[in-house]
Scaffold this motif. Structure first.
Motif, PDB file in Angstrom:
ATOM      1  N   PRO A 153     -66.235  42.836   8.599  1.00  0.00           N
ATOM      2  CA  PRO A 153     -66.890  43.877   9.562  1.00  0.00           C
ATOM      3  C   PRO A 153     -67.386  43.333  10.927  1.00  0.00           C
ATOM      4  CG  PRO A 153     -68.504  43.163   7.846  1.00  0.00           C
ATOM      5  CD  PRO A 153     -67.165  42.389   7.408  1.00  0.00           C
ATOM      6  N   PHE A 154     -67.233  44.287  11.822  1.00  0.00           N
ATOM      7  CA  PHE A 154     -67.648  43.803  13.234  1.00  0.00           C
ATOM      8  C   PHE A 154     -68.771  44.239  13.474  1.00  0.00           C
ATOM      9  CE2 PHE A 154     -67.763  45.268  17.729  1.00  0.00           C
ATOM     10  CZ  PHE A 154     -67.704  43.877  18.489  1.00  0.00           C
ATOM     11  N   CYS A 155     -69.806  43.219  13.673  1.00  0.00           N
ATOM     12  CA  CYS A 155     -71.318  43.276  13.982  1.00  0.00           C
ATOM     13  C   CYS A 155     -71.794  43.014  15.365  1.00  0.00           C
ATOM     14  CB  CYS A 155     -72.092  42.611  12.872  1.00  0.00           C
ATOM     15  SG  CYS A 155     -71.636  42.954  11.246  1.00  0.00           S
ATOM     16  N   GLY A 156     -70.763  42.704  16.112  1.00  0.00           N
ATOM     17  CA  GLY A 156     -71.096  42.422  17.747  1.00  0.00           C
ATOM     18  C   GLY A 156     -71.284  43.632  18.602  1.00  0.00           C
ATOM     19  N   VAL A 157     -70.840  43.178  19.851  1.00  0.00           N
ATOM     20  CA  VAL A 157     -70.963  44.026  21.047  1.00  0.00           C
ATOM     21  C   VAL A 157     -69.670  44.153  21.585  1.00  0.00           C
ATOM     22  CG1 VAL A 157     -71.986  44.430  23.328  1.00  0.00           C
ATOM     23  CG2 VAL A 157     -73.409  43.227  21.756  1.00  0.00           C
ATOM     24  N   ALA A 158     -69.172  45.376  21.746  1.00  0.00           N
ATOM     25  CA  ALA A 158     -67.878  45.952  22.369  1.00  0.00           C
ATOM     26  C   ALA A 158     -68.094  46.036  23.756  1.00  0.00           C
ATOM     27  CB  ALA A 158     -67.214  47.120  21.594  1.00  0.00           C
ATOM     28  N   GLN A 159     -67.600  45.310  24.581  1.00  0.00           N
ATOM     29  CA  GLN A 159     -67.794  45.310  25.953  1.00  0.00           C
ATOM     30  C   GLN A 159     -66.818  46.366  26.567  1.00  0.00           C
ATOM     31  OE1 GLN A 159     -70.337  44.529  27.893  1.00  0.00           O
ATOM     32  NE2 GLN A 159     -71.329  42.511  26.837  1.00  0.00           N
ATOM     33  N   GLU A 160     -67.098  46.948  27.816  1.00  0.00           N
ATOM     34  CA  GLU A 160     -66.224  47.733  28.579  1.00  0.00           C
ATOM     35  C   GLU A 160     -65.363  47.013  29.244  1.00  0.00           C
ATOM     36  OE1 GLU A 160     -66.143  51.329  28.136  1.00  0.00           O
ATOM     37  OE2 GLU A 160     -67.658  50.988  26.870  1.00  0.00           O
ATOM     38  N   PRO A 161     -64.159  47.388  29.824  1.00  0.00           N
ATOM     39  CA  PRO A 161     -62.941  46.615  30.520  1.00  0.00           C
ATOM     40  C   PRO A 161     -63.633  46.046  31.748  1.00  0.00           C
ATOM     41  CG  PRO A 161     -61.997  48.742  29.588  1.00  0.00           C
ATOM     42  CD  PRO A 161     -63.690  48.839  29.297  1.00  0.00           C
ATOM     43  N   GLN A 162     -64.596  46.791  32.480  1.00  0.00           N
ATOM     44  CA  GLN A 162     -65.119  46.352  33.686  1.00  0.00           C
ATOM     45  C   GLN A 162     -65.795  45.130  33.627  1.00  0.00           C
ATOM     46  OE1 GLN A 162     -65.795  49.294  32.364  1.00  0.00           O
ATOM     47  NE2 GLN A 162     -67.881  49.759  32.552  1.00  0.00           N
ATOM     48  N   VAL A 163     -66.509  44.613  32.427  1.00  0.00           N
ATOM     49  CA  VAL A 163     -67.089  43.370  32.229  1.00  0.00           C
ATOM     50  C   VAL A 163     -65.996  42.320  32.676  1.00  0.00           C
ATOM     51  CG1 VAL A 163     -68.016  41.994  30.444  1.00  0.00           C
ATOM     52  CG2 VAL A 163     -68.792  44.465  30.803  1.00  0.00           C
ATOM     53  N   PHE A 164     -64.949  42.492  32.008  1.00  0.00           N
ATOM     54  CA  PHE A 164     -63.913  41.392  32.342  1.00  0.00           C
ATOM     55  C   PHE A 164     -63.209  41.372  33.636  1.00  0.00           C
ATOM     56  CE2 PHE A 164     -64.028  42.716  27.531  1.00  0.00           C
ATOM     57  CZ  PHE A 164     -64.676  41.553  27.135  1.00  0.00           C
ATOM     58  N   ASP A 165     -63.761  42.147  34.395  1.00  0.00           N
ATOM     59  CA  ASP A 165     -63.008  42.199  35.613  1.00  0.00           C
ATOM     60  C   ASP A 165     -63.602  40.937  36.738  1.00  0.00           C
ATOM     61  OD1 ASP A 165     -62.049  42.758  38.216  1.00  0.00           O
ATOM     62  OD2 ASP A 165     -62.991  44.458  38.527  1.00  0.00           O
ATOM     63  N   CYS A 166     -62.612  40.118  37.140  1.00  0.00           N
ATOM     64  CA  CYS A 166     -62.959  38.949  38.028  1.00  0.00           C
ATOM     65  C   CYS A 166     -62.550  39.301  39.719  1.00  0.00           C
ATOM     66  CB  CYS A 166     -62.260  37.679  37.425  1.00  0.00           C
ATOM     67  SG  CYS A 166     -60.543  37.464  37.345  1.00  0.00           S
ATOM     68  N   LYS A 167     -62.235  40.442  39.696  1.00  0.00           N
ATOM     69  CA  LYS A 167     -61.548  40.741  41.208  1.00  0.00           C
ATOM     70  C   LYS A 167     -62.616  40.281  42.422  1.00  0.00           C
ATOM     71  CE  LYS A 167     -60.580  44.556  44.099  1.00  0.00           C
ATOM     72  NZ  LYS A 167     -60.504  46.207  44.200  1.00  0.00           N
ATOM     73  N   LYS A 168     -64.061  40.331  41.914  1.00  0.00           N
ATOM     74  CA  LYS A 168     -64.847  39.726  42.985  1.00  0.00           C
ATOM     75  C   LYS A 168     -64.694  38.208  43.205  1.00  0.00           C
ATOM     76  CE  LYS A 168     -69.271  39.703  41.762  1.00  0.00           C
ATOM     77  NZ  LYS A 168     -70.759  39.982  41.544  1.00  0.00           N
ATOM     78  N   LEU A 169     -64.585  37.371  42.181  1.00  0.00           N
ATOM     79  CA  LEU A 169     -64.362  35.928  42.401  1.00  0.00           C
ATOM     80  C   LEU A 169     -62.949  35.747  43.031  1.00  0.00           C
ATOM     81  CD1 LEU A 169     -64.866  33.108  41.491  1.00  0.00           C
ATOM     82  CD2 LEU A 169     -63.711  33.398  39.316  1.00  0.00           C
ATOM     83  N   MET A 170     -62.229  36.484  42.643  1.00  0.00           N
ATOM     84  CA  MET A 170     -60.611  36.500  43.396  1.00  0.00           C
ATOM     85  C   MET A 170     -60.618  36.723  44.818  1.00  0.00           C
ATOM     86  SD  MET A 170     -58.520  38.025  40.356  1.00  0.00           S
ATOM     87  CE  MET A 170     -56.901  37.931  40.817  1.00  0.00           C
ATOM     88  N   GLU A 171     -61.506  37.573  45.272  1.00  0.00           N
ATOM     89  CA  GLU A 171     -61.456  38.070  46.556  1.00  0.00           C
ATOM     90  C   GLU A 171     -62.384  37.143  47.515  1.00  0.00           C
ATOM     91  OE1 GLU A 171     -63.054  42.077  46.725  1.00  0.00           O
ATOM     92  OE2 GLU A 171     -61.139  42.922  46.213  1.00  0.00           O
ATOM     93  N   HIS A 172     -63.451  36.457  46.903  1.00  0.00           N
ATOM     94  CA  HIS A 172     -64.454  35.650  47.679  1.00  0.00           C
ATOM     95  C   HIS A 172     -63.846  34.312  47.808  1.00  0.00           C
ATOM     96  CE1 HIS A 172     -68.263  38.489  47.030  1.00  0.00           C
ATOM     97  NE2 HIS A 172     -67.212  39.282  47.646  1.00  0.00           N
ATOM     98  N   THR A 173     -63.176  33.774  46.923  1.00  0.00           N
ATOM     99  CA  THR A 173     -62.722  32.434  46.486  1.00  0.00           C
ATOM    100  C   THR A 173     -61.346  32.180  46.799  1.00  0.00           C
ATOM    101  OG1 THR A 173     -62.565  32.223  44.265  1.00  0.00           O
ATOM    102  CG2 THR A 173     -64.859  32.176  45.253  1.00  0.00           C
ATOM    103  N   GLY A 174     -60.631  33.362  46.442  1.00  0.00           N
ATOM    104  CA  GLY A 174     -59.112  32.867  46.288  1.00  0.00           C
ATOM    105  C   GLY A 174     -58.472  32.310  44.878  1.00  0.00           C
ATOM    106  N   TYR A 175     -59.333  32.488  43.907  1.00  0.00           N
ATOM    107  CA  TYR A 175     -59.187  32.275  42.695  1.00  0.00           C
ATOM    108  C   TYR A 175     -57.867  32.694  41.948  1.00  0.00           C
ATOM    109  CZ  TYR A 175     -59.904  32.154  37.436  1.00  0.00           C
ATOM    110  OH  TYR A 175     -59.490  32.309  35.878  1.00  0.00           O
ATOM    111  N   LEU A 176     -57.066  32.067  41.145  1.00  0.00           N
ATOM    112  CA  LEU A 176     -56.001  32.740  40.677  1.00  0.00           C
ATOM    113  C   LEU A 176     -55.822  32.242  39.144  1.00  0.00           C
ATOM    114  CD1 LEU A 176     -53.414  33.706  43.352  1.00  0.00           C
ATOM    115  CD2 LEU A 176     -54.653  35.445  41.732  1.00  0.00           C
ATOM    116  N   PRO A 177     -55.988  32.503  38.086  1.00  0.00           N
ATOM    117  CA  PRO A 177     -55.789  32.091  36.932  1.00  0.00           C
ATOM    118  C   PRO A 177     -54.361  31.706  36.650  1.00  0.00           C
ATOM    119  CG  PRO A 177     -56.065  34.433  36.477  1.00  0.00           C
ATOM    120  CD  PRO A 177     -56.345  34.118  37.890  1.00  0.00           C
ATOM    121  N   GLN A 178     -54.136  30.483  36.056  1.00  0.00           N
ATOM    122  CA  GLN A 178     -52.618  29.814  36.207  1.00  0.00           C
ATOM    123  C   GLN A 178     -52.108  29.721  34.927  1.00  0.00           C
ATOM    124  OE1 GLN A 178     -53.209  26.182  38.638  1.00  0.00           O
ATOM    125  NE2 GLN A 178     -53.249  27.274  40.470  1.00  0.00           N
TER     126      GLN A 178
END
Length: 315
Positions: A262-287
């Motif tokens: 059974p699932f007893c955790g927290v189901a997070q919304e898609p926006q939680v996993f958004d790393c757009k801010k990190l990418m825009e501010h630092t140039g980060y791109l996952p490889q």
């Protein structure tokens, strides 16, 4: 960055960060708690000087080092896995030590403090804060991280240095000795045990350790004062997708039992996993894609398990 301090330098994240900083030509003072710690992977790094200092003695750190530094990475944290997450005394001490780390950073001339937060903070905010919820004691870990986050930010403001906070996600890769989900699932399958999981409909994000280390390096250089950043893969998917990828990396014929737990955790919304801010501010791109990273990780875990089996057979 030219000279930095890294606490928790011999941990999973710390070791990969040290290597990344070295590629950028940064000189590092690696703070390690005990002389009994395994330093085999960091002593050989030419750009790294190891310094022994328990977290309870952080106030003494400025007197133990020479010269000025520009950035302080605080990765050290006691009880970050298992049942120790529920030890409220230990977790509260971690928050206090984080604030003392800021004071030490200021004392050695650092102009920036980078703290290691966790996705568990967002889980706590999404669940515990709601009326009528019944949080598990292990949520003390995420709650203490929230306290460390906000209190260290206030201390940074008081002493006049920049504060950058990183929400570390579900990290995986070679060298991870914890029982995180990837390790648990892969070891379960590698050992031939029943592959029982939840239905896996909730969104998850897994980030390969080299991408996370690169993101932390970039935050030390380009993160904005007072900002917090989620370090993501930019490819969050339902958990069952990742379980399937782990299965295929171990053996495609393994039978999965999705929904057996059974699932007893927290189901997070898609926006939680958004790393757009990190990418825009630092140039980060996952490889490193999960498909690639899990192949490397499973190969490493298989070798580790084989070596452990050989050692037991020799005893």
């Amino acid at each position: 960055m030219k000279r930095v301090i890294v606490t928790g330098a011999n941990g999973f994240v710390g070791k990969w960060l040290l290597k990344e900083l070295g590629r950028e030509g940064v000189q590092v003072t690696a703070v390690v708690r005990s002389r009994d710690a395994d330093l085999s992977e960091i002593r050989c790094l030419a750009h790294v000087q190891v310094l022994f200092c328990d977290m309870a003695q952080l106030s003494r750190l400025p007197k133990m080092i020479n010269g000025q530094y520009d950035t302080f990475y605080h990765l050290a944290w006691s009880g970050s896995t298992g049942d120790l997450r529920g030890d409220y005394g230990m977790q509260l001490e971690n928050a206090r030590w984080t604030c003392q780390a800021v004071e030490a950073a200021h004392a050695v001339g650092c102009t920036r403090f980078v703290g290691a937060g966790t996705l568990a903070e967002l889980d706590v905010q999404a669940y515990v804060a709601q009326d009528g919820t019944k949080p598990a004691q292990t949520m003390n870990y995420g709650t203490a991280k929230i306290a460390a986050h906000y209190m260290s930010k206030a201390v940074c403001q008081a002493v006049g240095i920049q504060h950058v906070w990183a929400y570390l996600p579900n990290l995986y890769g070679e060298g991870n000795q914890t029982s995180n989900f990837v390790n648990f699932a892969a070891k379960t399958m590698l050992s031939g045990k029943e592959a029982n999981f939840t239905s896996g409909e909730q969104l998850y994000d897994f980030v390969y350790i080299s991408d996370a280390a690169r993101a932390l390096c970039l935050l030390g250089e380009k993160g904005r004062d007072g900002y917090s950043y989620y370090i993501g893969s930019n490819a969050a998917k339902k958990l069952k997708y990742f379980i399937m990828q782990i299965k295929d990396a171990v053996h495609p014929q393994i039978r999965l039992h999705l929904g057996a737990v059974p699932f007893c955790g927290v189901a997070q919304e898609p926006q939680v996993f958004d790393c757009k801010k990190l990418m825009e501010h630092t140039g980060y791109l996952p490889q490193v894609s999960f498909e690639e990273g899990i192949q490397r990780t499973v190969a490493w875990l298989r070798l580790q398990m084989e070596e452990q089996g050989s050692n037991h057979a020799e005893i």
